[in-house]
Design an enzyme around this catalytic site. Structure first.
Site, PDB file in Angstrom:
ATOM      1  CD  GLN A  64       1.097   7.773  -4.361  1.00  0.00           C
ATOM      2  OE1 GLN A  64       0.365   7.311  -4.318  1.00  0.00           O
ATOM      3  NE2 GLN A  64       2.808   7.577  -5.107  1.00  0.00           N
ATOM      4  CG  HIS A  99      -2.547  10.808  -1.629  1.00  0.00           C
ATOM      5  ND1 HIS A  99      -2.464   9.635  -1.239  1.00  0.00           N
ATOM      6  CD2 HIS A  99      -3.185  11.311  -2.571  1.00  0.00           C
ATOM      7  CE1 HIS A  99      -2.279   8.928  -2.247  1.00  0.00           C
ATOM      8  NE2 HIS A  99      -3.346  10.138  -3.280  1.00  0.00           N
ATOM      9  N   GLY A 109      10.081   4.411  -4.621  1.00  0.00           N
ATOM     10  CA  GLY A 109       9.113   4.074  -3.134  1.00  0.00           C
ATOM     11  C   GLY A 109       7.094   4.088  -3.778  1.00  0.00           C
TER      12      GLY A 109
END
Ligand code: OAD
Length: 232
Positions: free
Chosen positions: A90, A108, A174
């Site tokens: 991401q 993203h 994470g």
């Protein structure tokens, strides 16, 4: 390629120890800035200069950062594991690539390219983007960062669906598990038969979706997990 397929999803937590801020931790970007102003097409239409300045600043921070032990460990896993490893991130930084990881799926988007909001053309991001910059293809002054904003569809969803359907092991690292569609990947992989593992500073929103979880700073728990997976 004989080992069962592994799919890894990473989020801002893995770049925290490279000095890049996360979004939702105490002091995170979205506690200091309003995401509606900085991460939506509507915010960009209202004040393109403000949005471009924010991403110019973030791009500069990324340029100054270096990959950490987590990026290096995951690159080692991809290189040394005897089976397919799909890495979906991401993150819009390029720290996975600078650690030597090839073929990373940036769902993203990325700080490395600029995108023309008028014609969709992409080109290498200049150091500083300005609202008056013309698109090299159509000349419209609609330059924007090539990052996916709220309300937009993430990139490479077909490739991701294929990888999740085949995964034997899904590992989330994470990420707070709050932003969809990425937050649904653990459930989708599990429904397709994968074992699921979470590696995060603390239990995420998605904690009930994981068969195994290890909590602590990623620079400690991820290299250890990679070592044990390679030794299996
Ligand atoms: P978040 O900021 O939502 O979550 C970061 C996660 O990393 C949290 O669960 C932290 O506990 C964890 N974390 C922080 N430091 C860590 C460390 N040293 N070791 C391990 N874990 C640590 O970031 P994301 O989940 O990546 O989207 O956010 C998802 C998306 O929301 C981003 O891609 C961005 C944002 O809005 C867009 O910009 C479209």
């Amino acid at each position: 390629m004989t080992g069962p397929p592994v799919v890894i999803l990473t989020g801002a937590g893995i770049s925290a120890e490279s000095g890049l801020g996360t979004f939702r931790d105490v002091g995170g970007l979205w506690s200091r800035y309003d995401w509606r102003d900085l991460a939506t097409p509507e915010g960009f239409a209202r004040d393109p200069g403000f949005v471009l300045d924010f991403y110019n600043w973030r791009r500069e921070r990324v340029r100054a950062a270096s990959p950490n032990a987590v990026h290096l460990a995951l690159a080692r896993l991809a290189r040394d594991y005897g089976g397919p490893v799909t890495l979906i991130t991401q993150n819009v930084d390029d720290l996975h690539e600078r650690a030597g990881h090839a073929g990373v799926i940036h769902m993203h988007g990325t700080h490395l390219t600029a995108l023309c909001a008028a014609c969709g053309h992409r080109w290498p991001a200049p150091e500083v983007m300005h609202p008056r910059d013309p698109c090299p293809a159509c000349a419209a002054a609609k330059t924007r960062p090539d990052v996916v904003w709220f309300g937009e569809t993430p990139y490479h969803m077909d490739l991701i669906a294929e990888a999740l359907a085949k995964a034997a092991l899904f590992v989330s690292i994470g990420t707070s598990g709050t932003v969809y569609p990425a937050a649904a990947f653990a459930a989708r992989a599990r429904a397709a038969g994968a074992r699921t593992v979470e590696l995060n500073l603390e239990p995420s929103e998605n904690k009930s979706l994981f068969d195994e979880a290890y909590h602590g700073p990623a620079s400690e728990i991820v290299p250890r997990w990679v070592d044990s997976h390679l030794a299996d």
